[in-house]
Design an enzyme around this catalytic site. Structure first.
Site, PDB file in Angstrom:
ATOM      1  CD  GLU A   1     -59.648 -13.436  45.834  1.00 54.87           C
ATOM      2  OE1 GLU A   1     -59.981 -12.218  45.823  1.00 54.87           O
ATOM      3  OE2 GLU A   1     -58.411 -13.577  45.193  1.00 54.87           O
TER       4      GLU A   1
ATOM      5  N   GLY B   1     -59.059 -21.452  43.983  1.00 58.73           N
ATOM      6  CA  GLY B   1     -59.287 -21.812  42.423  1.00 58.73           C
ATOM      7  C   GLY B   1     -58.780 -23.293  42.181  1.00 58.73           C
TER       8      GLY B   1
ATOM      9  CE1 TYR C   1     -47.939 -20.375  33.373  1.00 58.77           C
ATOM     10  CE2 TYR C   1     -49.521 -22.174  33.218  1.00 58.77           C
ATOM     11  CZ  TYR C   1     -49.262 -20.807  33.372  1.00 58.77           C
ATOM     12  OH  TYR C   1     -50.353 -20.096  33.186  1.00 58.77           O
TER      13      TYR C   1
ATOM     14  CB  CYS D   1     -49.146 -26.641  12.290  1.00 61.77           C
ATOM     15  SG  CYS D   1     -48.170 -27.564  11.006  1.00 61.77           S
TER      16      CYS D   1
ATOM     17  CE1 TYR E   1     -56.283 -20.065  36.737  1.00 59.64           C
ATOM     18  CE2 TYR E   1     -55.319 -22.011  38.367  1.00 59.64           C
ATOM     19  CZ  TYR E   1     -55.824 -20.769  38.144  1.00 59.64           C
ATOM     20  OH  TYR E   1     -56.248 -19.792  39.100  1.00 59.64           O
TER      21      TYR E   1
HETATM   22  N1  LLP Z   1     -56.833 -14.542  43.221  1.00 64.73           N
HETATM   23  C1  LLP Z   1     -56.299 -13.897  42.509  1.00 64.73           C
HETATM   24  C2  LLP Z   1     -56.003 -12.462  42.552  1.00 64.73           C
HETATM   25  C3  LLP Z   1     -55.416 -14.433  41.439  1.00 64.73           C
HETATM   26  O1  LLP Z   1     -54.878 -13.953  40.593  1.00 64.73           O
HETATM   27  C4  LLP Z   1     -55.540 -16.096  41.311  1.00 64.73           C
HETATM   28  C5  LLP Z   1     -54.838 -16.707  40.319  1.00 64.73           C
HETATM   29  C6  LLP Z   1     -56.302 -16.812  42.222  1.00 64.73           C
HETATM   30  C7  LLP Z   1     -57.119 -16.042  43.187  1.00 64.73           C
HETATM   31  C8  LLP Z   1     -56.802 -18.444  42.463  1.00 64.73           C
HETATM   32  O2  LLP Z   1     -55.463 -19.148  42.594  1.00 64.73           O
HETATM   33  P1  LLP Z   1     -55.298 -20.497  42.656  1.00 64.73           P
HETATM   34  O3  LLP Z   1     -55.978 -20.837  44.024  1.00 64.73           O
HETATM   35  O4  LLP Z   1     -56.178 -20.912  41.514  1.00 64.73           O
HETATM   36  O5  LLP Z   1     -53.907 -20.856  42.736  1.00 64.73           O
HETATM   37  N2  LLP Z   1     -52.396 -20.412  34.608  1.00 64.73           N
HETATM   38  C9  LLP Z   1     -51.650 -20.649  35.746  1.00 64.73           C
HETATM   39  C10 LLP Z   1     -52.069 -20.223  37.200  1.00 64.73           C
HETATM   40  C11 LLP Z   1     -52.574 -18.876  37.185  1.00 64.73           C
HETATM   41  C12 LLP Z   1     -53.122 -18.306  38.363  1.00 64.73           C
HETATM   42  C13 LLP Z   1     -53.393 -16.735  38.387  1.00 64.73           C
HETATM   43  N3  LLP Z   1     -54.024 -16.320  39.613  1.00 64.73           N
HETATM   44  C14 LLP Z   1     -51.505 -22.122  35.760  1.00 64.73           C
HETATM   45  O6  LLP Z   1     -52.118 -22.741  35.029  1.00 64.73           O
HETATM   46  O7  LLP Z   1     -50.777 -22.586  36.659  1.00 64.73           O
END
Ligand code: LLP
Length: 444
Positions: free
Chosen positions: A297, A299, A341, A368, A397
């Site tokens: 998965e 992203g 972060y 603000c 994100y």
């Molecule tokens: N699958 C599950 C169950 C997840 O929780 C996530 C991300 C992904 C797939 C995708 O992960 P990726 O390949 O995109 O790393 N807001 C944070 C990132 C939170 C990710 C949460 N879960 C940021 O801005 O870095």
């Protein structure tokens, strides 16, 4: 003027600098894009996005079977969903909002996988009624809740059980998910995952097709994924052989990082998947089990580097011996990643890409709130009101985590291809911001 840009940005053929130091996105000057679509603007580079989809969709898998889901939390609009469906990816969603968006974008419900550690009755019912492909069971309460819904709908729902494998990759602690102390899933340690599987197997309305794990996000090494795969395979074999469940799928959950700075080591999709898949094949052969269908998965690694956010500097403030601030027309409302972060996106002046980065600036947002910063202390050339700043690798994100704090409208998202451009999301207007407000009758 320098003959090479001093700024770090993703090495994509769609991101170039002309001889006058103008940043070009898919051949279009950044400033012209703002003139046409307004500022700030999130630009998604279509060709780069499609290339990334294909890199993840067609790994060198040998005989291994695999299925890719795009983790839509990174960025989702109906257009993004449509593009993912065209490219043949399934979609992972975490809410009925994401699911509705995917379906409206033309994704077949059977290609949707639903996550979530707090799915409510209505969300599960919506998923089942729409014929969602897979639901990832995350907690005990959900098992009977979902079984009841499937029974009322008269169907057998395909499910995964989410396992917390006890692997902690190197990344920001807010995005680690695979360690024992996590709100997600059933821990392997202590037998919770085994108990969950046994419970699921008691319900004829639930068809356990596989196991799922996710260890974290922005992980820049392959080995933690291999470690997680090893633990998951041991449990997978146990569930098949000792608990008698005919599993066929193992979901390793995405989480692969991208380069936000020069010193970050890129993960190459083909190499990453070869290592992982070879490990799985070898493990299964050694233990005499059939290789599962491997699901992933990704992203951020699909959409992150394909996004560029353009802002216009509105004001500057130089405090002698302390700090130089340049305030832009967006900020934590369209990209909260620095506030959350301290994540540092590459940044550059879009009309002075060949000028020496000989000053230090902090880029602040318009809210603000002192914490509304996009970045602190970045090397850049002198800035003044009217300058266009480009923040790179903002595809994942940022807009998806945007808010309307201070009633700031969210920017438009533009899909920019080779010779064509179209909005994925329109810029919010004041009318949108007021749409859900209501004045109780006694206040009128
Ligand atoms: N699958 C599950 C169950 C997840 O929780 C996530 C991300 C992904 C797939 C995708 O992960 P990726 O390949 O995109 O790393 N807001 C944070 C990132 C939170 C990710 C949460 N879960 C940021 O801005 O870095």
């Amino acid at each position: 003027m320098l003959d090479k840009s001093p700024y770090f940005f993703p090495q994509l053929p769609e991101i170039t600098v002309d001889s006058g130091g103008q940043l070009l996105l898919a051949g279009q000057p950044a400033r012209d894009l703002l003139a046409r679509h307004g500022s700030p603007l999130v630009v998604i580079l279509e060709d780069a996005l499609r290339r990334n989809c294909r890199a993840w969709m067609h790994p060198p898998a040998g005989d291994l079977r695999y299925r890719m889901y795009y983790a839509s939390k990174a960025l989702l609009t109906t257009g993004v969903a449509a593009l993912m469906a065209q490219e043949g990816l399934g979609i992972d969603v975490v809410s009925s909002g994401e699911m509705a968006t995917a379906i409206a974008g033309g994704v077949k419900p059977a290609d949707i996988l639903m996550h979530g550690n707090a799915k409510d009755e209505a969300e599960l019912a919506y998923a089942v009624a729409n014929g969602v492909g897979r639901i990832v069971i995350d907690n005990l309460e959900e098992i009977s809740r979902l079984a009841g819904i499937a029974a009322s709908a008269g169907i057998r729902q395909k499910v995964f059980v989410r396992v917390t494998p006890g692997v902690r990759p190197t990344t920001h602690r807010y995005v680690q998910t695979g360690q024992q102390d996590s709100k997600f899933g059933f821990n392997l340690e202590g037998g919770l995952a085994q108990d969950a599987v046994l419970q699921v197997l008691r319900y004829p309305q639930l068809e356990l097709v596989g196991l799922h794990c996710h260890i974290g996000s922005q992980v820049l090494e392959t080995e933690p994924f291999v470690a997680a795969a090893g633990r998951m395979l041991e449990f997978y074999a146990l569930v098949q052989q000792e608990l008698g469940a005919p599993l066929d799928e193992l979901n390793l959950g995405g989480g692969i990082g991208i380069r936000y700075k020069d010193s970050d080591q890129a993960i190459n999709p083909a190499q990453h998947m070869s290592r992982l898949y070879d490990f799985v094949e070898e493990w299964c052969t050694r233990h005499g089990i059939a290789c599962p269908l491997i699901c992933d998965e990704p992203g951020r690694s699909i959409i992150g580097e394909t996004g560029v956010t353009l802002y216009t500097v509105q004001s500057t403030k130089c405090i002698e011996g302390i700090r130089n601030y340049a305030s832009v027309d967006g900020g934590m409302t369209d990209n909260p990643r620095f506030a959350l972060y301290e994540a540092r996106h590459p940044v550059a002046p879009a009309t002075g890409m060949l000028e020496p980065a000989d000053q230090i600036w902090s880029i602040s947002g318009k809210c603000c709130e002192t914490g509304d910063m996009l970045i602190h202390d970045v090397d850049i050339r002198a800035l003044q009101a009217g300058d266009v700043l480009a923040f790179f690798s903002t595809g994942a994100y940022t807009w998806s985590m945007a808010s309307n704090y201070n009633r700031v409208a969210r920017p438009a998202v533009l899909l920019l291809g080779n010779g064509r451009e179209g909005l994925l999301a329109k810029r919010e207007t004041t009318i949108d911001l007021l749409r859900l407000d209501n004045i109780p009758g006694w206040l009128l």
